[in-house]
Write a protein that holds these residues in place. Structure first.
Motif, PDB file in Angstrom:
ATOM      1  N   ILE A   1      16.820  86.980  70.957  1.00 17.33           N
ATOM      2  CA  ILE A   1      18.579  86.762  70.925  1.00 17.33           C
ATOM      3  C   ILE A   1      19.035  86.365  72.291  1.00 17.33           C
ATOM      4  O   ILE A   1      19.957  85.643  72.185  1.00 17.33           O
ATOM      5  N   ILE A   2      19.082  87.808  73.317  1.00 21.37           N
ATOM      6  CA  ILE A   2      20.065  87.500  74.559  1.00 21.37           C
ATOM      7  C   ILE A   2      19.104  85.972  75.075  1.00 21.37           C
ATOM      8  O   ILE A   2      19.764  85.477  75.707  1.00 21.37           O
ATOM      9  N   PRO A   3      18.174  86.023  75.533  1.00 21.81           N
ATOM     10  CA  PRO A   3      18.078  84.992  76.765  1.00 21.81           C
ATOM     11  C   PRO A   3      17.798  83.522  75.173  1.00 21.81           C
ATOM     12  O   PRO A   3      17.703  82.863  76.222  1.00 21.81           O
ATOM     13  N   GLY A   4      17.138  84.200  74.151  1.00 24.53           N
ATOM     14  CA  GLY A   4      17.176  82.374  72.807  1.00 24.53           C
ATOM     15  C   GLY A   4      18.177  81.322  73.782  1.00 24.53           C
ATOM     16  O   GLY A   4      17.241  80.234  74.556  1.00 24.53           O
ATOM     17  N   ILE A   5      19.711  80.406  73.137  1.00 21.95           N
ATOM     18  CA  ILE A   5      19.956  79.669  73.622  1.00 21.95           C
ATOM     19  C   ILE A   5      20.140  79.578  75.081  1.00 21.95           C
ATOM     20  O   ILE A   5      20.007  78.382  75.838  1.00 21.95           O
TER      21      ILE A   5
ATOM     22  N   TYR B   1      27.887  89.001  73.217  1.00 20.62           N
ATOM     23  CA  TYR B   1      28.726  87.988  73.584  1.00 20.62           C
ATOM     24  C   TYR B   1      27.500  87.235  74.398  1.00 20.62           C
ATOM     25  O   TYR B   1      27.971  85.967  74.215  1.00 20.62           O
ATOM     26  N   VAL B   2      26.536  87.411  75.155  1.00 22.39           N
ATOM     27  CA  VAL B   2      25.522  86.707  75.452  1.00 22.39           C
ATOM     28  C   VAL B   2      24.816  86.484  74.715  1.00 22.39           C
ATOM     29  O   VAL B   2      24.839  84.467  74.536  1.00 22.39           O
ATOM     30  N   MET B   3      24.705  87.071  73.582  1.00 23.82           N
ATOM     31  CA  MET B   3      23.928  85.670  72.166  1.00 23.82           C
ATOM     32  C   MET B   3      24.889  85.589  71.370  1.00 23.82           C
ATOM     33  O   MET B   3      24.499  83.964  71.008  1.00 23.82           O
ATOM     34  N   ILE B   4      26.438  85.254  71.165  1.00 22.17           N
ATOM     35  CA  ILE B   4      26.687  84.348  70.746  1.00 22.17           C
ATOM     36  C   ILE B   4      27.873  83.556  71.149  1.00 22.17           C
ATOM     37  O   ILE B   4      28.003  82.455  71.328  1.00 22.17           O
ATOM     38  N   LEU B   5      27.798  83.601  72.764  1.00 25.02           N
ATOM     39  CA  LEU B   5      29.121  82.979  73.214  1.00 25.02           C
ATOM     40  C   LEU B   5      28.102  81.408  73.329  1.00 25.02           C
ATOM     41  O   LEU B   5      28.936  80.127  73.326  1.00 25.02           O
ATOM     42  N   PRO B   6      26.851  81.857  73.890  1.00 22.98           N
ATOM     43  CA  PRO B   6      26.339  79.793  73.629  1.00 22.98           C
ATOM     44  C   PRO B   6      26.553  79.359  72.639  1.00 22.98           C
ATOM     45  O   PRO B   6      25.549  77.933  72.198  1.00 22.98           O
ATOM     46  N   ALA B   7      26.396  79.851  71.153  1.00 25.08           N
ATOM     47  CA  ALA B   7      25.950  79.543  70.123  1.00 25.08           C
ATOM     48  C   ALA B   7      27.464  78.730  70.124  1.00 25.08           C
ATOM     49  O   ALA B   7      27.682  77.497  69.036  1.00 25.08           O
ATOM     50  N   MET B   8      28.361  79.290  70.263  1.00 26.36           N
ATOM     51  CA  MET B   8      29.605  78.969  69.897  1.00 26.36           C
ATOM     52  C   MET B   8      29.939  77.777  70.940  1.00 26.36           C
ATOM     53  O   MET B   8      30.461  77.009  70.836  1.00 26.36           O
ATOM     54  N   GLY B   9      29.478  77.570  71.959  1.00 27.25           N
ATOM     55  CA  GLY B   9      30.039  76.538  72.573  1.00 27.25           C
ATOM     56  C   GLY B   9      28.335  75.417  72.592  1.00 27.25           C
ATOM     57  O   GLY B   9      29.104  74.047  71.569  1.00 27.25           O
TER      58      GLY B   9
ATOM     59  N   HIS C   1      23.601  91.344  61.560  1.00 22.26           N
ATOM     60  CA  HIS C   1      22.581  90.341  61.132  1.00 22.26           C
ATOM     61  C   HIS C   1      23.260  89.291  60.336  1.00 22.26           C
ATOM     62  O   HIS C   1      23.194  88.489  60.720  1.00 22.26           O
ATOM     63  N   PHE C   2      24.809  89.085  59.902  1.00 22.04           N
ATOM     64  CA  PHE C   2      25.664  87.952  60.181  1.00 22.04           C
ATOM     65  C   PHE C   2      25.738  87.552  60.806  1.00 22.04           C
ATOM     66  O   PHE C   2      25.804  86.542  60.906  1.00 22.04           O
ATOM     67  N   VAL C   3      26.187  88.599  61.990  1.00 20.86           N
ATOM     68  CA  VAL C   3      27.148  88.260  63.329  1.00 20.86           C
ATOM     69  C   VAL C   3      25.530  87.681  64.358  1.00 20.86           C
ATOM     70  O   VAL C   3      25.678  86.228  64.489  1.00 20.86           O
ATOM     71  N   MET C   4      24.754  88.388  64.272  1.00 18.08           N
ATOM     72  CA  MET C   4      23.547  88.122  64.962  1.00 18.08           C
ATOM     73  C   MET C   4      22.636  86.996  64.377  1.00 18.08           C
ATOM     74  O   MET C   4      22.542  85.739  65.271  1.00 18.08           O
ATOM     75  N   PHE C   5      22.202  87.369  63.061  1.00 19.82           N
ATOM     76  CA  PHE C   5      20.928  86.343  62.753  1.00 19.82           C
ATOM     77  C   PHE C   5      21.815  85.049  62.380  1.00 19.82           C
ATOM     78  O   PHE C   5      21.826  83.489  62.229  1.00 19.82           O
ATOM     79  N   GLY C   6      22.921  85.621  61.275  1.00 17.16           N
ATOM     80  CA  GLY C   6      23.656  84.039  60.667  1.00 17.16           C
ATOM     81  C   GLY C   6      24.518  83.394  61.908  1.00 17.16           C
ATOM     82  O   GLY C   6      25.148  82.257  61.438  1.00 17.16           O
ATOM     83  N   GLY C   7      24.699  84.198  62.860  1.00 14.54           N
ATOM     84  CA  GLY C   7      25.456  83.453  63.655  1.00 14.54           C
ATOM     85  C   GLY C   7      24.564  82.637  64.366  1.00 14.54           C
ATOM     86  O   GLY C   7      24.577  82.060  64.901  1.00 14.54           O
ATOM     87  N   ALA C   8      24.525  83.710  65.777  1.00 15.06           N
ATOM     88  CA  ALA C   8      23.548  83.288  66.798  1.00 15.06           C
ATOM     89  C   ALA C   8      22.468  82.377  66.453  1.00 15.06           C
ATOM     90  O   ALA C   8      22.258  81.359  66.697  1.00 15.06           O
ATOM     91  N   GLY C   9      21.305  83.724  65.361  1.00 17.55           N
ATOM     92  CA  GLY C   9      20.183  82.854  64.962  1.00 17.55           C
ATOM     93  C   GLY C   9      20.502  81.162  64.408  1.00 17.55           C
ATOM     94  O   GLY C   9      19.318  80.270  64.519  1.00 17.55           O
TER      95      GLY C   9
END
Lengths: 207, 548
Positions: free
Chosen positions: B92-96, B264-272, B397-405
């Motif tokens: 998830i950190i390198p993912g997006i 936030y490294v995990m979720i910010l790119p997802a928000m973009g 898991h809701f924010v990481m998988f449900g969010g970034a994932g």
């Protein structure tokens, strides 16, 4: 801002400002890397002021001072090497770069004797002498070895980088109109110097 | 790989490389082309994701009944540690950023590549080295680490498992992350196409830019912290170990100073990515563009100041706890700015609910639940009750998988035609979205109830009254496995026999849709000049995507 990436071959484009920006960002991460250790030092010094005082008394201030002078001088020769290449004086640039390298070696030799002296007294991680001391002293020497050790490692990495730069100058890869690599290596060397400027008082002077 | 539609370029980057080798593996693993590197990451990261999923299935299977079911307690500890380390550090950190950032950041700003292409390749090699080390630690004597992914002191100094190798792997992965971050920051500063001022950049770029800063600023701290444990384990240097006078809470501080910004490294790119997808499928410029852009930077900044909310029960002073709780609530503001602006973007938009858009809807729903339960954990009184329970497991898991994932999958579906020049079967892809939502809720929602009722996390055994909820959750895990298999199968199928994708299948207006699918080696036939806003859909007038 307009990009100055106007050359048509992607992987040969040159952007000295970009290269320096990248280098500064990298140096920033290096500062933070050491920052974590400085933080640990500050916390433990607050927690064990007495033991930190006792341990610092055992340090050899003379060797520390000599090493400080050596590193500061090496920063000077580093800058002079860049100045020489800017003035198209390749020979002088090589001389100053080699001086920087020699000073780096001297620093490490000094460090070797200093660590050797402490170790001969039986003060090294996990030693019985050290473990019989108070917790604060164990932490002081733990941090001393970890911080000066990581710094020493940076000196070695810096010297390897400078060796590459020496080769680059010799075969004209670095020239008077294209010396950003040398400048960036110089920045790295100054960082190593600056870290030492903080390590020196923390371990040798504040008693 | 087959040729794209070649609307603009004769040759795609698949046919023209940067290496001497024309084809074969060498043309990939030594290529400095950001698109190839992005695909290298894609391949590696998806592989690790699958490994992480399989381990999670084993964990869920063990928990189907109280007591020992398929593995013993010791193995269970190793399994959840592995699951955490793989999913966090390798997926998830390198993912997006590493996949879609590498592929699309230069294209979206109209550049030919990132600022330091060779450094970019080095980042991938470091990533693979770290991953290889992490995998090595599984098979060496001592066995995989059993500390949990947080490596808390003093257990991480004492345990005989291969913690040192796992730590060194994480250190190298961190180094890779730092280099990617500084590469992206420099690229955004130096390589924007003529006319692309800061406020004409797509919001995905703002998000990646903010992420890159976090990577640069936060990662060195974890680097040194992990190194110090290695030194402590290997040489017996006293630093954190309390028997030598060290302070385990100091370790927790240093760990979370990185690891909270890391979320936030995990979720910010997802928000973009969400901003991109919503704009494209609503045919409307993003409402409050500047606020959405600034909120990325605000999240990056405030996110740096909330780490101690992971430590409310560690013996933190009351003043510190109150302060960190307050700051935690402050992060909700920029996150809410984003969510409300996305909703406002859709209002009166000409919505075209294609697969990526549906994924984003799932994201908003799941992420809102994840975000709001975060506030429950951020308040001191409730956190003391819920700390280290399944409530926390459900929340992240809701924010990481449900969010970034979720957005990782959304980005995959959004940019798939551009990356591979093929279309996938949208009906099956849509089915995947619905199945995902149902299995996700079956899998994770019971965990909120479990945690609320007092089931602690990381326990291998539990009281009989928790079994019903555990069984539901395990069934959800099987449903999730089927769903993910369907999604991945659908995409692989599209690679083999999907229809050729046009340059602009969705009617997007950012730069990646103005080049061919897949793009040529240097991304554009000619570097574009940017004159208008990032999301100016009036450009589409009179085309097949024309506005009513």
């Amino acid at each position: 801002m307009v990009s100055n990436n106007s050359s048509h071959t992607t992987h040969r484009h040159r952007d000295d400002v970009g290269a320096k920006l990248g280098m500064w960002l990298f140096l920033f991460t290096e500062l933070l890397l050491f920052g974590g250790m400085f933080l640990a030092y500050a916390v433990y010094r607050m927690k064990y002021p007495q033991q930190f005082h006792l341990s610092a008394m055992e340090m050899n201030t003379t060797i520390g001072t000599i090493n400080t002078i050596i590193l500061l001088t090496s920063s000077l020769t580093m800058v002079l090497s860049i100045a020489a290449i800017q003035k198209k004086n390749k020979f002088l640039s090589i001389i100053f770069l080699v001086s920087t390298l020699i000073l780096g070696v001297l620093f490490l030799i000094n460090k070797y004797f200093e660590w050797g002296h402490e170790i001969s007294k039986g003060i090294y991680p996990g030693s019985e002498v050290l473990l019989s001391k108070d917790n604060g002293e164990i932490l002081y020497f733990g941090l001393y070895y970890a911080m000066t050790g990581l710094h020493g490692l940076h000196v070695i990495i810096g010297m390897i980088v400078l060796l590459f730069m020496l080769v680059f100058i010799i075969n004209d890869n670095i020239k008077w109109d294209d010396y950003v690599k040398l400048e960036n290596s110089g920045l790295y060397w100054h960082l190593v110097d600056i870290i030492w400027i903080f390590l020196f008082p923390l371990f040798y002077l504040i008693q | 790989m087959a040729n794209g539609t070649a609307v603009l370029a004769d040759k795609s980057f698949y046919e023209e490389g940067t290496t001497k080798a024309k084809s074969g593996i060498a043309a990939w693993i030594f290529s400095t082309d950001h698109k190839r590197i992005g695909l290298l990451y894609l391949f590696a990261i998806v592989t690790f994701f699958i490994v992480g999923v399989i381990i999670a299935e084993l964990i869920r299977l063990e928990l189907i009944a109280p007591g020992e079911t398929i593995v013993d307690a010791e193995t269970y500890n190793r399994l959840f540690t592995l699951h955490g380390v793989i999913m966090i550090f390798l997926f998830i950190i390198p993912g997006i950023p590493a996949i879609f950032g590498n592929f699309f950041l230069p294209i979206q700003i109209g550049a030919k590549d990132v600022a330091f292409p060779r450094l970019n390749l080095l980042s991938w090699w470091l990533y693979m080295t770290g991953a290889a080390l992490a995998l090595t630690s599984l098979f060496l004597p001592g066995g995989p680490a059993d500390t949990g992914w947080t490596f808390y002191i003093p257990y991480s100094v004492r345990t005989g498992t291969n913690v040192t190798i796992a730590l060194f792997a994480a250190f190298i992965l961190g180094f890779s992350s730092i280099l990617t971050g500084l590469n992206f920051v420099t690229t955004v500063h130096r390589l924007r196409a003529p006319g692309m001022t800061w406020f004409k950049m797509p919001l995905n770029i703002w998000a990646l830019y903010a992420t890159a800063w976090i990577q640069v600023i936060a990662t060195p701290i974890i680097g040194i912290t992990l190194l110090l444990i290695i030194v402590e384990r290997t040489f017996g240097v006293g630093i954190f170990d309390p028997t030598l006078g060290g302070d385990p809470v100091l370790y927790q501080h240093l760990f979370w100073i990185y690891s909270h910004p890391a979320v936030y490294v995990m979720i910010l790119p997802a928000m973009g990515v969400v901003s991109e997808i919503i704009a494209t499928f609503s045919r409307r410029t993003v409402f409050g563009y500047k606020m959405v852009a600034f909120s990325s930077l605000t999240i990056a900044f405030v996110g740096y100041l909330v780490w101690a909310h992971h430590m409310f029960t560690s013996g933190l002073s009351e003043t510190a706890a109150v302060l960190f709780s307050l700051l935690t609530f402050v992060v909700a503001i920029p996150s809410a700015i984003k969510v409300f602006n996305w909703i406002a973007t859709m209002y009166k938009g000409s919505i075209d609910p294609r697969t990526p858009f549906k994924w984003v809807m799932v994201f908003i729903f799941l992420f809102s639940i994840g975000g709001l339960t975060g506030l429950v954990l951020g308040s001191l009184a409730t956190d003391v009750h819920l700390h280290d329970t399944y409530f926390v497991v459900a929340h992240f898991h809701f924010v990481m998988f449900g969010g970034a994932g979720t957005i990782f999958i959304a980005a995959m579906h959004y940019w798939f035609p551009k990356m591979f020049g093929r279309m996938y079967n949208e009906k099956i892809a849509d089915l995947g979205v619905y199945m995902f939502l149902v299995s996700f809720l079956t899998l994770y929602f019971p965990m909120f109830l479990l945690g609320y009722n007092g089931q602690p996390r990381r326990y291998f055994d539990y009281l009989p009254q928790f079994q019903t909820l555990h069984v539901i959750s395990t069934i959800g895990a099987w449903m999730m496995l089927i769903t993910l298999t369907l999604i991945i199968w659908n995409l692989i199928n599209a690679l083999r026999k999907g229809e050729k994708a046009p340059a602009n299948p969705w009617g997007g207006v950012t730069l990646e849709w103005q080049t061919s699918s897949p793009p040529p080696l240097e991304n554009f036939e000619e570097i574009p000049e940017i004159t208008g806003e990032a999301y100016d859909f009036s450009k589409l007038k009179g085309t097949e995507y024309g506005l009513k």
